[in-house]
Design an enzyme around this catalytic site. Structure first.
Site, PDB file in Angstrom:
ATOM      1  N   SER A  23       0.864  -1.170   0.137  1.00  0.00           N
ATOM      2  CA  SER A  23      -0.109  -0.004   0.113  1.00  0.00           C
ATOM      3  C   SER A  23       0.874   1.182  -0.024  1.00  0.00           C
ATOM      4  O   SER A  23       0.700   2.245  -0.746  1.00  0.00           O
ATOM      5  CB  SER A  23      -0.928  -0.005   1.130  1.00  0.00           C
ATOM      6  N   ARG A  27       1.487   4.429  -3.121  1.00  0.00           N
ATOM      7  CA  ARG A  27       1.298   5.676  -2.845  1.00  0.00           C
ATOM      8  C   ARG A  27       2.664   6.711  -2.951  1.00  0.00           C
ATOM      9  O   ARG A  27       2.657   7.706  -3.667  1.00  0.00           O
ATOM     10  CB  ARG A  27       0.880   5.810  -1.330  1.00  0.00           C
ATOM     11  N   ASP A 314      -7.112  -7.469   4.948  1.00  0.00           N
ATOM     12  CA  ASP A 314      -6.245  -8.199   4.210  1.00  0.00           C
ATOM     13  C   ASP A 314      -5.608  -9.370   4.990  1.00  0.00           C
ATOM     14  O   ASP A 314      -4.910 -10.450   4.435  1.00  0.00           O
ATOM     15  CB  ASP A 314      -4.996  -7.581   3.739  1.00  0.00           C
ATOM     16  N   LYS A 341     -12.691  -8.999  -3.305  1.00  0.00           N
ATOM     17  CA  LYS A 341     -11.175  -8.997  -3.345  1.00  0.00           C
ATOM     18  C   LYS A 341     -10.755  -9.612  -4.704  1.00  0.00           C
ATOM     19  O   LYS A 341     -11.326  -9.936  -5.347  1.00  0.00           O
ATOM     20  CB  LYS A 341     -10.594  -9.465  -1.875  1.00  0.00           C
TER      21      LYS A 341
END
Ligand code: S3P
Length: 430
Positions: A23, A27, A314, A341
């Protein structure tokens, strides 16, 4: 398609580092692309998903140099992305598609973003709706599915309350907010991972927090940074679970991300009786990082539900397969999001746990997996449905089963953790 055979193991011990957080890597790469100057990102995720993001950014005219886990991104500035010559390919990565949709909505050009068969089945209406409200024109396949054809526009700020707890949707709106002349607000009734907010602040954007609202001020000057990505706790969790499956285990995971919006899994394991301790916790680019030490303990099990689900989403596959190794079993409720998902994770968990002999009750928004008294798992042929977290969760469950397990199509683990199987083999003892 490559199969992976998992033989039962006696114990797992030693120390390891996991690849950079997926993640956070997405970003940092995206914001570096919108910044001015060259950003240097170390311990960048090895995941195929993050390669998809880098590839999309290159196609948008950003200079990306990747060497091992080090990535240098020379940003185009907020106004400098170029129209790609052909459709962008997000591969298997929902984060790539949804976050980039936010950025592409603010461009003066039209672009198309597509993905693999799994991504084409995942709901995109959740980003199309708010981005359309901001002024973008987005065409999708019937029902709100990829490919998305995005005609960027001069966006207007909105105030948007998230209808589903989703960090990807929150992030898409915040990133689109960068391209407006005002203040965009996202209200999240249930807290989700806040890596976008932390990364935006690192790159120099102005953000305010007001209760459950996050406000981003448009048109900031983003500046290149040197950044280190923490290890991915969602990958580390498979090893923590392995230590709970196998007696006498003891592991230390170095440099794991411990952001409080991601670390709920440690609290859950702790509440079930796992002796988890955190060592040398520190801050790195606004993110918490530290070493996680764990020893085997026979766990009680329990129920996981409510707002905690969004912060554990997750990790639920790994937690679910622990069910048969606990005293009371594990029950997961309020987790309907698992069905949209990379695979329908509720159905995949139920199907494969049953193949291994577990007693499972499947529900629309979760499942109940019976505990130890329902009998020991046996080896089986596992079908991960192309879902990396399924392949890894069942590899770990198989370590404590009787007989060999075959994981079909096991290379899908590379979507988040290409070295997963070799790392596991290095640490287990038979
Ligand atoms: C992610 C958010 C979560 C998570 C996904 C990564 C992110 O998805 O499941 O693996 O990086 O923002 P949702 O936003 O759909 O809950």
């Amino acid at each position: 398609m490559a199969k992976q055979i998992i033989r039962p193991a006696r114990t797992i011990s030693g120390s390891l580092e996991v690849p950079g957080d997926k993640s956070i890597s997405h970003r940092y790469a995206m914001l570096a692309a919108l910044a001015e100057g060259t950003s240097d990102i170390t311990h960048f995720s090895a995941a195929a998903d993050c390669r998809s993001t880098l590839d999309c950014l290159s196609r948008l005219g950003v200079t990306v140099e990747a060497k091992g886990d080090r990535v240098r991104v020379t940003g185009a500035g907020l106004g400098g992305l170029r129209q790609p010559r052909r459709a962008l390919d997000a591969g298997n990565s929902g984060t790539t598609m949804r976050l980039l949709a936010g950025i592409l909505s603010g461009q003066e050009f039209r672009s198309t973003i597509d993905g693999d068969g799994s991504l084409r089945r995942r709901p995109m209406r959740r980003v199309i709706d708010p981005l359309t409200k901001m002024g973008a024109r987005i065409r999708s396949r019937e029902g709100g599915y990829a490919p998305l054809e995005i005609e960027g526009a001069r966006l207007s700020p909105i105030e948007y309350t998230l209808p589903v707890p989703s960090a990807q949707v929150k992030s898409a709106v915040l990133l689109a907010g960068l391209f407006t002349d005002g203040v965009t607000s996202v209200i999240e009734p249930v807290r989700t991972r806040d890596h976008t907010e932390l990364a935006l602040a690192e790159f120099g954007a102005r953000l305010d927090h007001d209760g459950r609202a996050i406000r981003i001020h448009g048109r900031p000057r983003l500046e290149a940074r040197s950044l280190a990505v923490p290890g991915d706790l969602s990958s580390a969790v498979f090893f923590l679970i392995a230590a709970m499956v196998l007696p006498d285990s003891s592991l230390v995971i170095h440099n794991a991300g411990l952001n409080p919006t991601r670390s709920a899994v440690l609290d859950v394991l702790g509440s079930m009786g796992a002796p988890v301790s955190l060592i040398s916790v520190r801050s790195s680019n606004g993110e918490l990082v530290g070493d996680v030490a764990v020893r085997h303990e026979a766990l009680k099990g329990g129920v996981i539900e409510g707002d905690a689900i969004a912060q554990l989403i997750d990790e639920l596959p790994a937690i679910a397969v622990l069910g048969p190794y606990t005293e009371q079993g594990i029950e997961i409720r309020n987790a309907g999001e698992l069905r949209v998902k990379e695979s329908d994770r509720i159905a995949s968990l139920a199907e494969n746990l049953r193949r291994m002999g577990a007693e499972v009750e499947e529900r629309p928004d979760g499942l109940r997996v019976a505990g130890r008294s329902a009998g020991r798992l046996h080896g089986a042929e596992i079908e991960p449905h192309g879902d990396h977290r399924m392949a890894m969760a069942f590899a770990v469950a198989a370590l404590g089963a009787e007989g060999e397990t075959v994981i079909r199509d096991a290379e899908c683990a590379g979507v988040s953790f290409p070295e997963f199987f070799s790392t596991l083999e290095r640490l287990v003892e038979r």
